[in-house]
Enzyme design. Sequence first.
Site, PDB file in Angstrom:
ATOM      1  N   LYS A 184       0.739  -1.112   0.133  1.00 28.01           N
ATOM      2  CA  LYS A 184       0.030  -0.092  -0.025  1.00 28.01           C
ATOM      3  C   LYS A 184       0.983   1.454   0.007  1.00 28.01           C
ATOM      4  O   LYS A 184       2.011   1.259   0.322  1.00 28.01           O
ATOM      5  CB  LYS A 184      -0.954  -0.121   1.385  1.00 28.01           C
ATOM      6  CG  LYS A 184      -2.116   0.817   1.045  1.00 28.01           C
ATOM      7  CD  LYS A 184      -3.113   0.085   0.366  1.00 28.01           C
ATOM      8  CE  LYS A 184      -4.382   1.007   0.078  1.00 28.01           C
ATOM      9  NZ  LYS A 184      -5.444   0.131  -0.382  1.00 28.01           N
TER      10      LYS A 184
HETATM   11  P1  NAD Z   1     -13.074   7.999  -2.569  1.00 25.89           P
HETATM   12  O1  NAD Z   1     -12.147   8.936  -2.194  1.00 25.89           O
HETATM   13  O2  NAD Z   1     -13.737   7.669  -3.832  1.00 25.89           O
HETATM   14  O3  NAD Z   1     -14.316   8.193  -1.553  1.00 25.89           O
HETATM   15  C1  NAD Z   1     -14.330   8.364   0.057  1.00 25.89           C
HETATM   16  C2  NAD Z   1     -15.836   8.683   0.492  1.00 25.89           C
HETATM   17  O4  NAD Z   1     -16.110   8.547   1.820  1.00 25.89           O
HETATM   18  C3  NAD Z   1     -16.089   9.968  -0.211  1.00 25.89           C
HETATM   19  O5  NAD Z   1     -17.498  10.141  -0.302  1.00 25.89           O
HETATM   20  C4  NAD Z   1     -15.825  10.856   1.208  1.00 25.89           C
HETATM   21  O6  NAD Z   1     -16.569  11.921   1.339  1.00 25.89           O
HETATM   22  C5  NAD Z   1     -16.161  10.068   2.257  1.00 25.89           C
HETATM   23  N1  NAD Z   1     -15.784  10.182   3.587  1.00 25.89           N
HETATM   24  C6  NAD Z   1     -14.316  10.431   3.985  1.00 25.89           C
HETATM   25  N2  NAD Z   1     -14.034  10.589   5.185  1.00 25.89           N
HETATM   26  C7  NAD Z   1     -15.462  10.445   5.749  1.00 25.89           C
HETATM   27  C8  NAD Z   1     -16.178  10.594   6.771  1.00 25.89           C
HETATM   28  N3  NAD Z   1     -15.321  10.887   8.127  1.00 25.89           N
HETATM   29  N4  NAD Z   1     -17.430  10.250   7.239  1.00 25.89           N
HETATM   30  C9  NAD Z   1     -18.232   9.800   6.161  1.00 25.89           C
HETATM   31  N5  NAD Z   1     -17.777   9.794   4.728  1.00 25.89           N
HETATM   32  C10 NAD Z   1     -16.527  10.026   4.761  1.00 25.89           C
HETATM   33  O7  NAD Z   1     -12.711   6.779  -1.760  1.00 25.89           O
HETATM   34  P2  NAD Z   1     -13.064   5.131  -2.077  1.00 25.89           P
HETATM   35  O8  NAD Z   1     -11.935   4.607  -3.360  1.00 25.89           O
HETATM   36  O9  NAD Z   1     -14.608   5.018  -2.248  1.00 25.89           O
HETATM   37  O10 NAD Z   1     -12.499   4.254  -0.822  1.00 25.89           O
HETATM   38  C11 NAD Z   1     -13.464   4.022   0.453  1.00 25.89           C
HETATM   39  C12 NAD Z   1     -12.862   3.048   1.033  1.00 25.89           C
HETATM   40  O11 NAD Z   1     -12.844   1.677   0.464  1.00 25.89           O
HETATM   41  C13 NAD Z   1     -11.605   3.183   1.612  1.00 25.89           C
HETATM   42  O12 NAD Z   1     -11.244   2.531   2.882  1.00 25.89           O
HETATM   43  C14 NAD Z   1     -10.669   2.131   0.566  1.00 25.89           C
HETATM   44  O13 NAD Z   1      -9.272   2.031   1.280  1.00 25.89           O
HETATM   45  C15 NAD Z   1     -11.638   1.054   0.351  1.00 25.89           C
HETATM   46  N6  NAD Z   1     -11.290   0.568  -1.049  1.00 25.89           N
HETATM   47  C16 NAD Z   1     -11.471   1.167  -1.957  1.00 25.89           C
HETATM   48  C17 NAD Z   1     -11.309   0.504  -3.187  1.00 25.89           C
HETATM   49  C18 NAD Z   1     -11.426   1.003  -4.486  1.00 25.89           C
HETATM   50  O14 NAD Z   1     -11.249   0.363  -5.495  1.00 25.89           O
HETATM   51  N7  NAD Z   1     -11.332   2.446  -4.646  1.00 25.89           N
HETATM   52  C19 NAD Z   1     -10.729  -0.946  -3.199  1.00 25.89           C
HETATM   53  C20 NAD Z   1     -10.919  -1.621  -1.838  1.00 25.89           C
HETATM   54  C21 NAD Z   1     -11.198  -0.868  -0.808  1.00 25.89           C
END
Ligand code: NAD
Length: 426
Positions: free
Chosen positions: A116
């Site tokens: 990561k």
């Molecule tokens: P992103 O940046 O697209 O979206 C994050 C979302 O979470 C946004 O809507 C943001 O406003 C919201 N957010 C942030 N802090 C917050 C809070 N304190 N309370 C409520 N909402 C909040 O990110 P993403 O890619 O959707 O990733 C989200 C999670 O999923 C992370 O934990 C990431 O590690 C995990 N993840 C992502 C992927 C991927 O393919 N993008 C794959 C596996 C896991």
Amino acid sequence: MTPETKELKMTKESENPFQAMLSRFNVAAKILNLDEDTYNILKSPIKQVVVSLPILMDNGKVQVFEGYRIVHSTVMGPSKGGIRYSMDVNLDEVKALAAWMAWKCAIADIPYGGSKGGITCNPSKMSKGELERLTRAYTRSMYDIFGLDKDIPAPDMGTGPQEMAWIVDEYSRIKGEFTPGVVTGKPINLGGSLGRAEATGLGVMVSAIEAMKKLNMDPAKCTAAVQGFGNVGSITAKQLSKKGVKILAISDHTSAFYNENGFDIADAISYRDSNKGVLSGYNKGTLITNAEVLTCNVDVLAPCAMENQITAENASEIKAKLIVEGANGPTTAGADEILNSKGIIIVPDVLANGGGVTVSYFEWVQNRSGHYWSEEEVNVKAETSMIKAFNNIWNTSELHKISLRIAAYVYSIDKIAKGVKAKGNY
Ligand code: NAD
């Protein structure tokens, strides 16, 4: 900080994510009767890189950013893991996320180790030019770490196809040859895979539906709350509502909303896209607090934002029967105990959000072969793989009479430990 985000921060238990990972790792190691050598090999990352990145900002000043890349394991293949841009990024967070990637790839049955990366920065406060300079500087610093058969980054919170395009370009310029497979989650016209953008949310939905089948829950009669409305949260909400699940609560870091009749998710997504990527000001529901999204009266809760959201402080208030973790590490170890004792089933992050890395793997395979698949082919393969992974973990949980989370650790650590043994002595 808005009142909503302030409240949400207050629900966070101060849990070090790497310690949270280790506490579950230790339970699994005991169940597996893991020998001391293998235990020691698997519990620590094999490489930790921290860099300082001086960037010329638009105001003419130089700002120095801290960047990280942690490789947890390469036992099963080249390491794989996203890059996060957030002010919360720190060494222990990236170490935990790297270990989770190793377990996740083993669960998804793809030939990768885990890694990561991240940069402590606030991308929403930076111009496109500043972000490009930062991403290119990070890529130059990590040139010796990254590689088609070494370490393959991807998007995570705060990054997306644009950052991946800069990475592939910078890396290819230094190498002197176009190397699209060095990073996944790229724009389609630079070798990205059809279906990658929706893959994580699609996989979260598939694991939710599989769990609902086991629990005799009819999706058409179920309600859900989704925390986070970025890539993972919005697609999870969209896919669940396509299956008939009524989405009663949605939120992001700016605000949270409740609608007892269920949200039209396509409408909420188009509002967000026309509103600088945030839900603030959306008028199709009642404003609630972010904390209430987690505890409202629904059948399914999908935390899809960030770590440490469901804690020992709010776990006893959770009413959902099923929690499906789209985010990485949203539930603390203290909360797990309370939720388990209440009989709430948790589909853990390393299983539920594995659809993203699965399609990243498909993207890498397509880049290497030069033959590109249709979106339908990608989605069918991803769904088949998610269902297989879900059943492997469900069966492990039944065999040992343990939670799905510990089963996921047991299943993946056993597989990687066998890889360590097969490779021989050090
Ligand atoms: P992103 O940046 O697209 O979206 C994050 C979302 O979470 C946004 O809507 C943001 O406003 C919201 N957010 C942030 N802090 C917050 C809070 N304190 N309370 C409520 N909402 C909040 O990110 P993403 O890619 O959707 O990733 C989200 C999670 O999923 C992370 O934990 C990431 O590690 C995990 N993840 C992502 C992927 C991927 O393919 N993008 C794959 C596996 C896991």
